[in-house]
Structure formats: structure tokens, C-alpha cells
Design a protein around this motif. Structure first.
Motif, PDB file in Angstrom:
ATOM      1  N   VAL A  61      26.425 -26.209 -60.855  1.00  0.00           N
ATOM      2  CA  VAL A  61      26.229 -27.259 -61.865  1.00  0.00           C
ATOM      3  C   VAL A  61      25.743 -28.546 -61.205  1.00  0.00           C
ATOM      4  CG1 VAL A  61      27.436 -28.780 -63.489  1.00  0.00           C
ATOM      5  CG2 VAL A  61      27.832 -26.310 -63.554  1.00  0.00           C
ATOM      6  N   TYR A  62      26.393 -28.961 -60.122  1.00  0.00           N
ATOM      7  CA  TYR A  62      25.953 -30.178 -59.442  1.00  0.00           C
ATOM      8  C   TYR A  62      24.545 -30.022 -58.874  1.00  0.00           C
ATOM      9  CZ  TYR A  62      30.212 -32.844 -59.891  1.00  0.00           C
ATOM     10  OH  TYR A  62      31.253 -33.565 -60.391  1.00  0.00           O
ATOM     11  N   ALA A  63      24.234 -28.871 -58.322  1.00  0.00           N
ATOM     12  CA  ALA A  63      22.887 -28.650 -57.786  1.00  0.00           C
ATOM     13  C   ALA A  63      21.847 -28.744 -58.881  1.00  0.00           C
ATOM     14  CB  ALA A  63      22.817 -27.295 -57.085  1.00  0.00           C
ATOM     15  N   SER A  64      22.140 -28.200 -60.064  1.00  0.00           N
ATOM     16  CA  SER A  64      21.162 -28.271 -61.153  1.00  0.00           C
ATOM     17  C   SER A  64      20.992 -29.698 -61.653  1.00  0.00           C
ATOM     18  CB  SER A  64      21.560 -27.334 -62.297  1.00  0.00           C
ATOM     19  OG  SER A  64      22.757 -27.750 -62.889  1.00  0.00           O
ATOM     20  N   VAL A  65      22.087 -30.441 -61.710  1.00  0.00           N
ATOM     21  CA  VAL A  65      21.992 -31.843 -62.136  1.00  0.00           C
ATOM     22  C   VAL A  65      21.180 -32.640 -61.120  1.00  0.00           C
ATOM     23  CG1 VAL A  65      23.328 -33.966 -62.508  1.00  0.00           C
ATOM     24  CG2 VAL A  65      24.097 -31.806 -63.507  1.00  0.00           C
ATOM     25  N   PHE A  66      21.463 -32.441 -59.832  1.00  0.00           N
ATOM     26  CA  PHE A  66      20.718 -33.164 -58.805  1.00  0.00           C
ATOM     27  C   PHE A  66      19.252 -32.768 -58.794  1.00  0.00           C
ATOM     28  CE2 PHE A  66      24.847 -33.481 -56.175  1.00  0.00           C
ATOM     29  CZ  PHE A  66      25.272 -34.532 -56.968  1.00  0.00           C
ATOM     30  N   ALA A  67      18.966 -31.495 -58.954  1.00  0.00           N
ATOM     31  CA  ALA A  67      17.572 -31.044 -58.955  1.00  0.00           C
ATOM     32  C   ALA A  67      16.803 -31.648 -60.120  1.00  0.00           C
ATOM     33  CB  ALA A  67      17.510 -29.521 -59.011  1.00  0.00           C
ATOM     34  N   ALA A  68      17.472 -31.820 -61.245  1.00  0.00           N
ATOM     35  CA  ALA A  68      16.793 -32.349 -62.430  1.00  0.00           C
ATOM     36  C   ALA A  68      16.670 -33.866 -62.410  1.00  0.00           C
ATOM     37  CB  ALA A  68      17.543 -31.914 -63.689  1.00  0.00           C
ATOM     38  N   LEU A  69      17.598 -34.559 -61.773  1.00  0.00           N
ATOM     39  CA  LEU A  69      17.626 -36.013 -61.894  1.00  0.00           C
ATOM     40  C   LEU A  69      17.254 -36.791 -60.639  1.00  0.00           C
ATOM     41  CD1 LEU A  69      20.872 -36.400 -64.028  1.00  0.00           C
ATOM     42  CD2 LEU A  69      18.505 -36.400 -64.804  1.00  0.00           C
ATOM     43  N   LEU A  70      17.386 -36.197 -59.472  1.00  0.00           N
ATOM     44  CA  LEU A  70      17.073 -36.933 -58.244  1.00  0.00           C
ATOM     45  C   LEU A  70      15.579 -36.898 -57.933  1.00  0.00           C
ATOM     46  CD1 LEU A  70      19.950 -35.939 -55.823  1.00  0.00           C
ATOM     47  CD2 LEU A  70      19.612 -38.109 -56.961  1.00  0.00           C
ATOM     48  N   PRO A  71      15.089 -37.908 -57.261  1.00  0.00           N
ATOM     49  CA  PRO A  71      13.686 -37.860 -56.830  1.00  0.00           C
ATOM     50  C   PRO A  71      13.481 -36.765 -55.786  1.00  0.00           C
ATOM     51  CG  PRO A  71      14.798 -39.783 -55.904  1.00  0.00           C
ATOM     52  CD  PRO A  71      15.763 -39.130 -56.842  1.00  0.00           C
ATOM     53  N   SER A  72      12.253 -36.361 -55.600  1.00  0.00           N
ATOM     54  CA  SER A  72      11.982 -35.263 -54.667  1.00  0.00           C
ATOM     55  C   SER A  72      12.318 -35.617 -53.222  1.00  0.00           C
ATOM     56  CB  SER A  72      10.521 -34.822 -54.778  1.00  0.00           C
ATOM     57  OG  SER A  72       9.670 -35.895 -54.497  1.00  0.00           O
ATOM     58  N   SER A  73      12.242 -36.887 -52.854  1.00  0.00           N
ATOM     59  CA  SER A  73      12.627 -37.329 -51.508  1.00  0.00           C
ATOM     60  C   SER A  73      13.672 -38.430 -51.624  1.00  0.00           C
ATOM     61  CB  SER A  73      11.404 -37.863 -50.765  1.00  0.00           C
ATOM     62  OG  SER A  73      10.455 -36.853 -50.607  1.00  0.00           O
ATOM     63  N   PRO A  74      14.947 -38.065 -51.788  1.00  0.00           N
ATOM     64  CA  PRO A  74      15.978 -39.095 -51.951  1.00  0.00           C
ATOM     65  C   PRO A  74      16.230 -39.858 -50.661  1.00  0.00           C
ATOM     66  CG  PRO A  74      16.977 -36.919 -51.916  1.00  0.00           C
ATOM     67  CD  PRO A  74      15.493 -36.718 -51.868  1.00  0.00           C
ATOM     68  N   PRO A  75      16.671 -41.104 -50.767  1.00  0.00           N
ATOM     69  CA  PRO A  75      16.993 -41.877 -49.566  1.00  0.00           C
ATOM     70  C   PRO A  75      18.167 -41.246 -48.816  1.00  0.00           C
ATOM     71  CG  PRO A  75      17.392 -43.169 -51.564  1.00  0.00           C
ATOM     72  CD  PRO A  75      16.861 -41.856 -51.990  1.00  0.00           C
ATOM     73  N   VAL A  76      18.240 -41.511 -47.534  1.00  0.00           N
ATOM     74  CA  VAL A  76      19.257 -40.914 -46.672  1.00  0.00           C
ATOM     75  C   VAL A  76      20.669 -41.284 -47.118  1.00  0.00           C
ATOM     76  CG1 VAL A  76      20.121 -40.845 -44.305  1.00  0.00           C
ATOM     77  CG2 VAL A  76      17.673 -40.822 -44.728  1.00  0.00           C
ATOM     78  N   TRP A  77      20.871 -42.499 -47.586  1.00  0.00           N
ATOM     79  CA  TRP A  77      22.208 -42.921 -47.981  1.00  0.00           C
ATOM     80  C   TRP A  77      22.780 -42.061 -49.098  1.00  0.00           C
ATOM     81  CZ3 TRP A  77      23.101 -44.466 -52.938  1.00  0.00           C
ATOM     82  CH2 TRP A  77      22.007 -44.892 -53.687  1.00  0.00           C
ATOM     83  N   LEU A  78      21.915 -41.435 -49.919  1.00  0.00           N
ATOM     84  CA  LEU A  78      22.406 -40.567 -50.987  1.00  0.00           C
ATOM     85  C   LEU A  78      23.100 -39.323 -50.447  1.00  0.00           C
ATOM     86  CD1 LEU A  78      19.765 -40.568 -53.867  1.00  0.00           C
ATOM     87  CD2 LEU A  78      22.110 -41.367 -53.916  1.00  0.00           C
TER      88      LEU A  78
END
Length: 96
Positions: free
Chosen positions: A16-33
Motif C-alpha cells: 500500500v505504501y509503495a503504491s501511494v509513493f509511486a503515484a504521488l512522489l516525483p520520479s526523482s525525489p530529494p535525498v532527505w525523503l
């Protein structure tokens, strides 16, 4: 302790978390994330399950939840379906 072991060994939460992150995060998230997301997930999960266990320990809240469970499940399913649809529709933008 048994509840924590069950939750940690349950692959559904990770999916569930992976699907949420895949749908909402940018393709290259900043390192701090990469540090902030696991910490925030822990805080959210621990807080949520603490509230649920405290709330459902009261019989009136347990009865109210039992009445509305069908609609809560439907709303959660609709939300996850919307995230999946968004992921499908933006897959070409992400190079997937």
C-alpha cells in the motif's frame, strides 16, 4: 507485541505504501525523503494503531464502527483505486 509482529510481517502494508509513493512522489525525489518517509510512516502507523486500539476498547465506538465499516472500507477502496488509476494514467510521464 504480537500485533507488532503481525504488522511488520504483513506485506500488504508495504505494498500500500509503495503504491501511494509511486503515484504521488516525483520520479526523482530529494535525498532527505529517503530518511523522512520511513520515520513519518512509523509515527503515522504507531499513532493510528494506538488510536484505533484505544478507541475500539470502548463498546459504543466499537458498535458505531461496526455499523459504518462497510462504508469505511468502500471509501478506502475508492481512494486506493483512484491512486492506482492516477499511476496508470501518468505511467508514460514517469518512464514506466
Amino acid at each position: 507485541m504480537r500485533g507488532a509482529v503481525v504488522q511488520l510481517s504483513n506485506p500488504k502494508a508495504a505494498i500500500v505504501y509503495a503504491s501511494v509513493f509511486a503515484a504521488l512522489l516525483p520520479s526523482s525525489p530529494p535525498v532527505w525523503l529517503y530518511i523522512a518517509l520511513p520515520l513519518s510512516i512509523f509515527v503515522v502507523e504507531a499513532g493510528w494503531y494506538s488510536l484505533v486500539s484505544l478507541g475500539l476498547s470502548h463498546s459504543r465506538i466499537r458498535v458505531l464502527y461496526a455499523r459504518g465499516k462497510k462504508w469505511v472500507d468502500r471509501a478506502a477502496s475508492a481512494f486506493l483505486a483512484a491512486l492506482g488509476l492516477r499511476l496508470l494514467l501518468t505511467a508514460s510521464d514517469r518512464g514506466i
